[in-house]
Design a protein around this motif. Structure first.
Motif, PDB file in Angstrom:
ATOM      1  N   ARG A  12      41.469  80.883  10.709  1.00 27.23           N
ATOM      2  CA  ARG A  12      42.215  80.341  11.838  1.00 27.23           C
ATOM      3  C   ARG A  12      43.572  81.007  11.981  1.00 27.23           C
ATOM      4  O   ARG A  12      44.255  80.816  12.962  1.00 27.23           O
ATOM      5  N   GLY A  13      43.997  81.765  10.993  1.00 22.43           N
ATOM      6  CA  GLY A  13      45.315  82.384  11.046  1.00 22.43           C
ATOM      7  C   GLY A  13      46.382  81.399  10.622  1.00 22.43           C
ATOM      8  O   GLY A  13      46.154  80.202  10.565  1.00 22.43           O
ATOM      9  N   ARG A  14      47.526  81.915  10.324  1.00 28.54           N
ATOM     10  CA  ARG A  14      48.627  81.057   9.915  1.00 28.54           C
ATOM     11  C   ARG A  14      49.281  80.424  11.132  1.00 28.54           C
ATOM     12  O   ARG A  14      49.308  81.000  12.212  1.00 28.54           O
ATOM     13  N   LEU A  15      49.852  79.262  10.941  1.00 29.46           N
ATOM     14  CA  LEU A  15      50.530  78.557  12.028  1.00 29.46           C
ATOM     15  C   LEU A  15      51.724  79.363  12.526  1.00 29.46           C
ATOM     16  O   LEU A  15      51.983  79.436  13.729  1.00 29.46           O
ATOM     17  N   MET A  16      52.450  80.021  11.613  1.00 28.70           N
ATOM     18  CA  MET A  16      53.594  80.845  12.013  1.00 28.70           C
ATOM     19  C   MET A  16      53.143  82.009  12.889  1.00 28.70           C
ATOM     20  O   MET A  16      53.846  82.395  13.824  1.00 28.70           O
ATOM     21  N   ASP A  17      51.982  82.587  12.596  1.00 27.60           N
ATOM     22  CA  ASP A  17      51.470  83.677  13.421  1.00 27.60           C
ATOM     23  C   ASP A  17      51.171  83.190  14.837  1.00 27.60           C
ATOM     24  O   ASP A  17      51.463  83.870  15.819  1.00 27.60           O
ATOM     25  N   GLU A  18      50.590  82.002  14.932  1.00 26.87           N
ATOM     26  CA  GLU A  18      50.280  81.446  16.243  1.00 26.87           C
ATOM     27  C   GLU A  18      51.561  81.119  17.013  1.00 26.87           C
ATOM     28  O   GLU A  18      51.658  81.371  18.217  1.00 26.87           O
ATOM     29  N   ALA A  19      52.562  80.589  16.307  1.00 24.21           N
ATOM     30  CA  ALA A  19      53.844  80.293  16.954  1.00 24.21           C
ATOM     31  C   ALA A  19      54.518  81.585  17.419  1.00 24.21           C
ATOM     32  O   ALA A  19      55.078  81.637  18.528  1.00 24.21           O
ATOM     33  N   ALA A  20      54.446  82.634  16.605  1.00 23.98           N
ATOM     34  CA  ALA A  20      55.053  83.919  16.988  1.00 23.98           C
ATOM     35  C   ALA A  20      54.345  84.504  18.206  1.00 23.98           C
ATOM     36  O   ALA A  20      54.993  85.037  19.116  1.00 23.98           O
ATOM     37  N   ARG A  21      53.031  84.386  18.257  1.00 22.96           N
ATOM     38  CA  ARG A  21      52.273  84.896  19.408  1.00 22.96           C
ATOM     39  C   ARG A  21      52.651  84.129  20.673  1.00 22.96           C
ATOM     40  O   ARG A  21      52.842  84.709  21.741  1.00 22.96           O
ATOM     41  N   PHE A  22      52.767  82.820  20.555  1.00 27.67           N
ATOM     42  CA  PHE A  22      53.182  81.995  21.691  1.00 27.67           C
ATOM     43  C   PHE A  22      54.581  82.393  22.157  1.00 27.67           C
ATOM     44  O   PHE A  22      54.839  82.537  23.361  1.00 27.67           O
ATOM     45  N   ALA A  23      55.497  82.610  21.211  1.00 20.19           N
ATOM     46  CA  ALA A  23      56.869  82.993  21.556  1.00 20.19           C
ATOM     47  C   ALA A  23      56.911  84.356  22.257  1.00 20.19           C
ATOM     48  O   ALA A  23      57.634  84.533  23.244  1.00 20.19           O
ATOM     49  N   VAL A  24      56.133  85.309  21.782  1.00 23.42           N
ATOM     50  CA  VAL A  24      56.105  86.645  22.399  1.00 23.42           C
ATOM     51  C   VAL A  24      55.547  86.572  23.819  1.00 23.42           C
ATOM     52  O   VAL A  24      56.073  87.204  24.747  1.00 23.42           O
ATOM     53  N   ARG A  25      54.494  85.801  24.005  1.00 25.30           N
ATOM     54  CA  ARG A  25      53.912  85.664  25.347  1.00 25.30           C
ATOM     55  C   ARG A  25      54.882  84.949  26.291  1.00 25.30           C
ATOM     56  O   ARG A  25      54.973  85.284  27.475  1.00 25.30           O
ATOM     57  N   THR A  26      55.622  83.974  25.766  1.00 23.07           N
ATOM     58  CA  THR A  26      56.617  83.283  26.587  1.00 23.07           C
ATOM     59  C   THR A  26      57.733  84.247  26.984  1.00 23.07           C
ATOM     60  O   THR A  26      58.192  84.248  28.130  1.00 23.07           O
ATOM     61  N   ARG A  27      58.145  85.085  26.053  1.00 22.58           N
ATOM     62  CA  ARG A  27      59.171  86.087  26.365  1.00 22.58           C
ATOM     63  C   ARG A  27      58.635  87.088  27.409  1.00 22.58           C
ATOM     64  O   ARG A  27      59.377  87.530  28.288  1.00 22.58           O
ATOM     65  N   ALA A  28      57.367  87.432  27.344  1.00 15.67           N
ATOM     66  CA  ALA A  28      56.769  88.329  28.328  1.00 15.67           C
ATOM     67  C   ALA A  28      56.764  87.669  29.713  1.00 15.67           C
ATOM     68  O   ALA A  28      56.979  88.345  30.728  1.00 15.67           O
TER      69      ALA A  28
END
Length: 158
Positions: free
Chosen positions: A48-64
């Motif tokens: 499932r991946g780490r929770l921090m990885d998912e949060a970082a992906r969400f943050a990057v997409r929000t910045r995009a």
């Protein structure tokens, strides 16, 4: 000196105590195998991946999405639900879902965003957000916050 029959290996036999493995040797081998398998299991990545990885992906997409609002000179909104999130763009007097890298995304299994049933934040054409927003992601007792400030900055906290 005793003479044995030709082809007999009676003299080459080992004493009775030297045949096979001792119990201690078997226990050591089993322990080593157990430790090696435990290390292998712990080193395997979580599917499932780490929770921090998912949060970082969400943050990057929000910045995009923030950057897209500036580049395309159109307001872009972020909406978040407990089950996922997505981005909409203001076109023709209505919000329309974005596609490509900013398409709707579901949280990975076991992850949920706590808070309201559906929250929306809008970036204007200068990149400013209409308000600050904190999205708290939880999974299996772990927790991570993604903070979107009113000036459009996005960061992972926790």
């Amino acid at each position: 000196m005793p003479i044995s029959d030709p082809g007999s290996n009676a003299d080459a036999r080992a004493p009775c105590g030297a045949r096979g493995f001792t119990l201690i040797e078997l226990m050591v081998v089993i322990t080593v195998i157990g430790l090696a398998s435990a290390i292998a299991v712990l080193m395997m990545p979580d599917t499932r991946g780490r929770l921090m990885d998912e949060a970082a992906r969400f943050a990057v997409r929000t910045r995009a999405a923030h950057d897209a609002a500036i580049v395309e000179a159109r307001p872009v909104s972020l909406w978040v639900t407990p089950g996922g999130y997505g981005f909409d763009q203001w076109r023709g007097g209505a919000w329309t879902p974005m596609d490509g890298a900013l398409r709707v995304e579901r949280w990975k299994p076991g992850t949920a965003a706590t808070g309201a049933a559906r929250e929306r934040l809008t970036f204007d054409t200068t990149g400013l957000a209409d308000r600050a927003m904190t999205v708290t992601l939880t999974r299996e007792g772990m927790r991570t916050d993604v903070v979107v400030d009113a000036d459009g900055t996005v960061r992972v906290a926790g």
